[in-house]
Design a protein around this motif. Structure first.
Motif, short mmCIF file in Angstrom:
data_model
loop_
_atom_site.label_atom_id
_atom_site.label_comp_id
_atom_site.label_asym_id
_atom_site.label_seq_id
_atom_site.Cartn_x
_atom_site.Cartn_y
_atom_site.Cartn_z
N UNK A 1 37.71 66.84 74.67
CA UNK A 1 37.70 65.42 74.12
C UNK A 1 38.06 65.33 72.66
N UNK A 2 38.11 66.37 71.79
CA UNK A 2 38.44 66.25 70.52
C UNK A 2 39.93 65.78 70.31
N UNK A 3 40.72 65.62 71.46
CA UNK A 3 41.97 65.08 71.55
C UNK A 3 43.08 65.66 70.79
N UNK A 4 42.96 66.92 70.43
CA UNK A 4 43.74 67.75 69.63
C UNK A 4 44.56 68.52 70.34
N UNK A 5 44.49 68.36 71.72
CA UNK A 5 45.49 69.11 72.72
C UNK A 5 44.80 70.43 73.04
N UNK A 6 43.42 70.90 72.51
CA UNK A 6 42.81 72.03 73.11
C UNK A 6 42.73 71.97 74.64
N UNK A 7 43.55 73.36 75.17
CA UNK A 7 43.28 73.40 76.48
C UNK A 7 41.83 73.86 77.07
N UNK A 8 41.20 74.39 76.05
CA UNK A 8 39.87 75.11 76.21
C UNK A 8 39.11 75.33 75.10
N UNK A 9 37.88 75.64 75.15
CA UNK A 9 37.04 75.93 73.95
C UNK A 9 37.56 77.30 73.14
N UNK A 10 38.16 78.27 73.78
CA UNK A 10 38.73 79.22 73.04
C UNK A 10 39.65 78.46 71.93
N UNK A 11 40.69 77.56 72.27
CA UNK A 11 41.37 77.09 71.52
C UNK A 11 40.99 76.44 70.38
N UNK A 12 39.91 75.45 70.71
CA UNK A 12 39.02 74.54 69.89
C UNK A 12 38.21 75.62 68.68
N UNK A 13 37.63 76.74 69.43
CA UNK A 13 37.10 77.41 68.21
C UNK A 13 38.00 78.20 67.49
N UNK A 14 39.19 78.50 67.64
CA UNK A 14 40.17 79.07 66.67
C UNK A 14 40.58 77.99 65.74
N UNK A 15 40.90 76.78 66.09
CA UNK A 15 41.05 75.81 65.04
C UNK A 15 39.97 75.47 64.28
N UNK A 16 38.90 75.32 64.78
CA UNK A 16 37.85 75.08 63.90
C UNK A 16 37.38 76.12 62.94
N UNK A 17 37.50 77.47 63.56
CA UNK A 17 37.19 78.55 62.49
C UNK A 17 37.90 78.60 61.53
N UNK A 18 39.42 78.33 61.76
CA UNK A 18 40.40 78.41 60.69
C UNK A 18 40.30 77.25 59.58
N UNK A 19 39.73 75.86 60.16
CA UNK A 19 39.47 74.83 59.43
C UNK A 19 38.30 75.16 58.54
N UNK A 20 37.01 75.63 58.99
CA UNK A 20 35.82 75.73 58.34
C UNK A 20 36.02 76.73 57.20
N UNK A 21 36.88 77.69 57.58
CA UNK A 21 37.07 78.67 56.51
C UNK A 21 38.34 78.56 55.68
N UNK A 22 38.83 77.32 55.55
CA UNK A 22 40.05 76.81 54.90
C UNK A 22 39.67 77.05 53.33
N UNK A 23 40.78 76.89 52.49
CA UNK A 23 40.56 76.84 51.06
C UNK A 23 39.76 75.55 50.74
N UNK A 24 39.92 74.37 51.48
CA UNK A 24 39.64 73.30 51.01
C UNK A 24 38.06 73.08 51.09
N UNK A 25 37.60 73.58 52.40
CA UNK A 25 36.23 73.69 52.59
C UNK A 25 35.45 74.90 51.72
#
Length: 142
Positions: free
Chosen positions: A87-111
């Motif tokens: 439902x996040x609409x980013x093309x994630x096939x499953x929660x594993x892909x969602x998790x990887x992307x969100x971990x990367x963003x939440x650990x990003x330089x900006x955050x």
């Protein structure tokens, strides 16, 4: 209340990631979003509530669309499922892909710069899981 009177919602940071998120909302692919609870706390903001409306801003700072939250939950990351991830609409096939992307963003330089440190992200990390609907005419109730 017109969209100019609504609180602003900014997806990610201005640029391609935000633009893809706004486009996914406009196309109907994106009906959910996730925020790191720690960001709300650090900013002194309250967690959004079901029924709240927001003006989603594009990368130029203009209102692109109005959304209304239909469900808001604060949950540990481990409770996000495949349905929510898709439902996040980013093309994630499953929660594993969602998790990887969100971990990367939440650990990003900006955050990390915003928080003053890199947050710890694990199964117990609390996220704000929001589902929403697009409000076609922000001046029309419901």
């Amino acid at each position: 209340m017109g969209h100019q009177d609504l609180p602003a919602l900014e997806l990610a940071f201005p640029g391609p990631e935000r633009d893809r998120g706004v486009a996914a909302i406009l196309s109907g692919q994106k009906t959910a979003l996730t925020g790191l609870l720690e960001i709300y706390e650090h900013a002194g903001e309250t967690v959004p509530q079901t029924g709240q409306r927001f003006s989603v801003l594009d990368s130029e700072g203009y209102s692109a669309v109005t959304i209304e939250l239909v469900d808001v939950r604060v949950v540990p990351m481990k409770e996000i499922d495949d349905d929510f991830a898709r439902a996040e609409g980013r093309g994630y096939a499953d929660v594993a892909q969602w998790r990887k992307a969100h971990e990367e963003f939440f650990r990003s330089d900006g955050v990390s710069e915003f928080l003053g440190r890199t947050p710890v992200i694990d199964d117990a990390t609390l996220v704000v899981a929001e589902r929403f609907r697009v409000v076609v005419d922000p001046d029309t109730p419901g």
